[in-house]
Design an enzyme around this catalytic site. Structure first.
Site, PDB file in Angstrom:
ATOM      1  CB  THR A  99      63.394  35.635   0.095  1.00 58.65           C
ATOM      2  OG1 THR A  99      64.231  37.007  -0.387  1.00 58.65           O
ATOM      3  CG2 THR A  99      64.449  35.172   1.445  1.00 58.65           C
ATOM      4  CG  ASP A 100      58.823  33.867  -0.545  1.00 59.58           C
ATOM      5  OD1 ASP A 100      58.665  34.859  -0.553  1.00 59.58           O
ATOM      6  OD2 ASP A 100      57.830  33.338  -0.628  1.00 59.58           O
ATOM      7  CG  LEU A 101      57.699  37.855  -5.639  1.00 59.90           C
ATOM      8  CD1 LEU A 101      56.675  38.299  -6.538  1.00 59.90           C
ATOM      9  CD2 LEU A 101      59.344  38.791  -6.194  1.00 59.90           C
ATOM     10  CB  ALA A 102      56.426  36.739   0.824  1.00 61.64           C
TER      11      ALA A 102
ATOM     12  CG  LEU B 214      57.856  34.842   3.860  1.00 60.75           C
ATOM     13  CD1 LEU B 214      56.896  34.131   4.480  1.00 60.75           C
ATOM     14  CD2 LEU B 214      58.364  35.073   5.176  1.00 60.75           C
TER      15      LEU B 214
END
Length: 134
Positions: A15-18, A20
């Site tokens: 995932t990314d920082l969000a 997602l």
């Protein structure tokens, strides 16, 4: 329609920082599913490579429909849409339950180690047809 299905869980590293799934990781997910499909068909890719034969992705057309999130359990469905003596055209979908998140059409060529197209051995074609033909 017969299709190959493979389960995967989304880990934090996907995932990314969000929280997602990072867009490029969907390509990793479908690559792993293709490898598992070939393995379950009884095809040893290491032995193929030792014999001077490989599958290579030549084209991917992808649609990102909805995001996957950390800890989701996903299903990657792979279906052979078309097979020629030297090429496979696959349809792959990543879903969460009944919700499609990502779809891709993937073209693979069967090559020798110099990059030239080669005919797939009949046994290999038969194995692939049995596991995931639309």
């Amino acid at each position: 329609m017969t299709a190959h299905r493979w389960r995967i869980r989304v880990y934090y590293e996907d995932t990314d920082l969000a929280g997602l799934v990072y867009y490029a990781n969907y390509l990793r997910f479908i690559e792993r599913a293709r490898s598992e499909m070939v393995r379950e068909a009884g095809i040893d890719q290491a032995a193929l490579r030792e014999a001077g034969q490989v599958f290579a992705v030549t084209r991917v057309v992808a649609d990102y429909l909805q995001p996957a999130r950390y800890d989701d359990e996903l299903i990657v469905t792979t279906t052979v849409q078309r097979m020629t003596p030297a090429r496979l055209i696959l349809s792959q979908e990543v879903s969460r339950g009944e919700t499609a998140l990502f779809k891709a059409d993937v073209s693979l060529a069967f090559l020798d180690m110099t990059g030239r197209p080669r005919r797939m051995p009949q046994d290999l074609c038969s194995r692939l047809q049995r596991i995931a033909v639309a």
